[in-house]
Motif scaffolding. Sequence first.
Motif, short mmCIF file in Angstrom:
data_model
loop_
_atom_site.label_atom_id
_atom_site.label_comp_id
_atom_site.label_asym_id
_atom_site.label_seq_id
_atom_site.Cartn_x
_atom_site.Cartn_y
_atom_site.Cartn_z
N VAL A 1 11.44 18.90 0.39
CA VAL A 1 11.37 20.15 -0.35
C VAL A 1 12.69 20.53 -0.98
O VAL A 1 12.73 21.10 -2.07
N ALA A 2 13.81 20.21 -0.32
CA ALA A 2 15.08 20.74 -0.81
C ALA A 2 16.25 19.92 -0.30
O ALA A 2 16.18 19.27 0.74
N ILE A 3 17.32 20.00 -1.08
CA ILE A 3 18.63 19.52 -0.64
C ILE A 3 19.60 20.68 -0.82
O ILE A 3 20.07 20.96 -1.92
N GLY A 4 19.84 21.40 0.27
CA GLY A 4 20.81 22.48 0.24
C GLY A 4 22.17 22.02 0.67
O GLY A 4 23.16 22.76 0.58
N SER A 5 22.25 20.79 1.14
CA SER A 5 23.48 20.19 1.65
C SER A 5 24.32 19.65 0.50
O SER A 5 23.81 18.99 -0.41
N SER A 6 25.62 19.92 0.55
CA SER A 6 26.54 19.31 -0.42
C SER A 6 26.84 17.88 0.02
O SER A 6 27.10 17.63 1.20
N ALA A 7 26.81 16.97 -0.91
CA ALA A 7 26.94 15.54 -0.58
C ALA A 7 28.37 15.20 -0.20
O ALA A 7 29.34 15.79 -0.70
N GLY A 8 28.49 14.21 0.67
CA GLY A 8 29.78 13.57 0.92
C GLY A 8 29.84 12.28 0.14
O GLY A 8 28.82 11.59 -0.01
N TYR A 9 31.01 11.94 -0.39
CA TYR A 9 31.17 10.72 -1.20
C TYR A 9 32.20 9.82 -0.54
O TYR A 9 33.29 10.26 -0.17
N TRP A 10 31.82 8.52 -0.42
CA TRP A 10 32.77 7.55 0.12
C TRP A 10 32.44 6.16 -0.45
O TRP A 10 31.35 5.65 -0.25
N ASP A 11 33.39 5.61 -1.17
CA ASP A 11 33.32 4.22 -1.61
C ASP A 11 32.00 3.89 -2.32
O ASP A 11 31.37 2.86 -2.07
N GLY A 12 31.57 4.79 -3.22
CA GLY A 12 30.37 4.54 -4.01
C GLY A 12 29.07 4.96 -3.35
O GLY A 12 28.00 4.75 -3.92
N TYR A 13 29.15 5.56 -2.17
CA TYR A 13 27.95 6.04 -1.48
C TYR A 13 27.94 7.57 -1.41
O TYR A 13 29.00 8.20 -1.29
N LEU A 14 26.74 8.14 -1.46
CA LEU A 14 26.53 9.58 -1.28
C LEU A 14 25.77 9.80 0.02
O LEU A 14 24.72 9.19 0.24
N GLY B 1 13.57 20.62 12.68
CA GLY B 1 13.86 21.81 11.89
C GLY B 1 14.23 21.43 10.47
O GLY B 1 14.31 20.25 10.12
N MET B 2 14.47 22.43 9.63
CA MET B 2 14.85 22.18 8.24
C MET B 2 16.35 22.41 8.10
O MET B 2 16.83 23.53 8.19
N PRO B 3 17.12 21.35 7.90
CA PRO B 3 18.58 21.46 7.93
C PRO B 3 19.16 21.86 6.59
O PRO B 3 18.79 21.33 5.54
N HIS B 4 20.11 22.79 6.62
CA HIS B 4 20.82 23.22 5.42
C HIS B 4 22.26 22.72 5.33
O HIS B 4 22.78 22.56 4.23
N PRO B 5 22.96 22.52 6.46
CA PRO B 5 24.41 22.31 6.38
C PRO B 5 24.83 21.04 5.65
O PRO B 5 24.14 20.02 5.64
N THR B 6 25.98 21.15 5.06
CA THR B 6 26.67 20.03 4.43
C THR B 6 27.13 19.03 5.48
O THR B 6 27.52 19.43 6.58
#
Length: 446
Positions: free
Chosen positions: A190-203, A237-242
């Motif tokens: 349903v959603a991505i409220g989490s801010s992505a982490g980036y490392w070496d070409g991966y999200l 549960g439905m996770p929001h945190p980054t």
Amino acid sequence: MTPSLSPPTRRRLLAVAGAGVGAGLAGCLAPRAGSHTYEPPEDVGASLPYDETYPDDDAITMFRGGLRRLGYYPDETVPESPSINWRAPVNYAGHNAAKASPLLSPDGETVVVPADTGRIHAFGPKGRHRWVTETPATRQGFHATPVIADGVAYLGGYDGANRGQEAAMYAIDVASGEVLWRTEEMDGSVAIGSSAGYWDGYLYVIVEYRNPIQKGALWVFDAETGAPLSSDDRIEGMPHPTVAIDPDAGRLLSGSNDGVVYCWEFPSLEFAWEFETGAEVKGPIATYDGSAFVGSWDGNVYRIGLADGEEEWRFETGSVVMSAPGIGPERGTVYVGSDDHHVYALDAATGDQRWATDVQGRVMGAVTVTADAVLAGTTAGELCALEKETGELRWWVEAAGQVTSEPVPRDGRIYFAERADVSGYFEEGEETKVETPGHVYCLIGD
């Protein structure tokens, strides 16, 4: 200065969800899950001091200043007496969540602002509106802050709040606003409220699900193509945190609405441990000194050992803690807000209180730490600057709505975003009306 931006109309959004977005994505085929595999990076690099950020790359900026989510900006100072240099309307929804934060490009020349309308805006540092990109996430838009790497902004949206859609990840060209790819291949999401982490070409990102049950999953995407590479759906549960990633400790972690902190080994993503708090964990987690600092809706701030997931201390506030802790490494201080209207400074080693300041409103968003001050937004519609050593109020600036984003300092300017003032949203049977749109702001010293 207020750039003139018209609110989205239903007709315009329906057009975007149809022909407009289809044209913008012409030639981009969304990859299927399982078509590629995740190969963990072999080297996570040397250990970095806390006044530097992971990844150690000048072409990357991200939410909270880096993967450890410290919210620490040691090269920035806060003006003694600020004023609003410019503002622009961006948010129009009443959804009860922290709003996406402005993110500056590595050169500081572009401010990317995701909005709860499904639009993504870009401004110059002096307020010139450079571009706006429309997406199908028209019902609840974006709550995640992007990560920018090599000229591309990556973020996830609430696309699945619209009937017949799934949550989606986006890659947006920072110079033009062009959608480079959009991935909507997480069945039931349903959603991505989490801010992505980036490392070496991966999200690395947390995804929320509602079908067949409310759950969450950690996903890994290829940043170049958008291909989904790996997932772990153990989150309840439905996770929001980054996601927070501490490469030195070899840990990746996030929280969820089930009150649990989940931790994986990094970069292998073998599951390491889980820690249960007394209520929802909705805010971002910071990692520092071999530990995770976590706020919970049970009213406590926790220090949890990254190696074993053991509780090291807890500090009880007077209400819900949704705020993201900020870290001041120079004195080993954790700064965090609470719904009890206070910002607290805690000894990171012991959890002892150093000071507490009543800011006259709930602190839901992220607390920012600079070289000389602490910044926090409130639901009373103010951005406050507090002295780091004493908590004394230096100044406050009144906004139009609830300030729930991270305040972002850069080159003598402070950027932040707010919710719209929406009447009737929480009253059953009442007409919903946007009294005042939520703005993005830029402050400068007088």
